[in-house]
Write an enzyme that holds these catalytic residues in place. Structure first.
Site, PDB file in Angstrom:
ATOM      1  N   CYS A  36       0.789  -1.319   0.018  1.00  0.00           N
ATOM      2  CA  CYS A  36       0.014  -0.057   0.214  1.00  0.00           C
ATOM      3  C   CYS A  36       0.892   1.347  -0.073  1.00  0.00           C
ATOM      4  O   CYS A  36       1.674   1.554   1.081  1.00  0.00           O
ATOM      5  CB  CYS A  36      -0.893  -0.068   1.257  1.00  0.00           C
ATOM      6  SG  CYS A  36      -1.783   1.395   1.663  1.00  0.00           S
ATOM      7  N   CYS A  39       0.026   3.879   2.483  1.00  0.00           N
ATOM      8  CA  CYS A  39       0.374   3.746   3.930  1.00  0.00           C
ATOM      9  C   CYS A  39       1.647   3.978   4.138  1.00  0.00           C
ATOM     10  O   CYS A  39       2.041   4.448   5.170  1.00  0.00           O
ATOM     11  CB  CYS A  39       0.176   2.137   4.116  1.00  0.00           C
ATOM     12  SG  CYS A  39      -1.501   1.566   3.893  1.00  0.00           S
TER      13      CYS A  39
END
Length: 112
Positions: A36, A39
């Site tokens: 991700c 993230c």
């Protein structure tokens, strides 16, 4: 300067109850995944907040791929999802990366 790894602990399905639900302080849980991008963008933001707000807020992260039980229990469908737990209950959920100032503004009621 404190590193992200020092200020943001990793939790798992096994220790989520103790580390998050049983914590004395409010706990911000970052539901994350290695793949991700947003993230990764949040790492320096959360690392800084974790250092600055250590008296009022604990920040941990949990990998959604390795910990499906907790991820499903709280209905997390996207990463990053930030969920704040107070006294064992989720009280706030924020989906997506944010700049530090905006995230702190959104957490103001939790930190008060």
């Amino acid at each position: 300067m404190t590193t992200y790894a020092e200020s943001v602990a990793e939790v798992t399905d096994e220790d989520f109850g103790t580390e998050v639900l049983g914590a004395g302080l409010p706990v911000l849980v970052k539901f994350t995944a290695e793949w991700c991008g947003p993230c990764r963008q949040l790492k320096p933001v959360l690392g800084a907040i974790a250092s600055e707000e250590a008296e009022r807020l604990r920040i941990v992260e949990i990998d959604v791929d390795r910990n499906p039980e907790t991820t499903m229990k709280y209905g997390v469908l996207a990463t990053p999802t930030l969920m704040v737990f107070k006294a064992g209950e989720p009280v706030k959920s924020i989906v997506g990366a944010r700049p530090k100032r905006r995230l702190l503004a959104e957490l103001e009621d939790v930190l008060a």
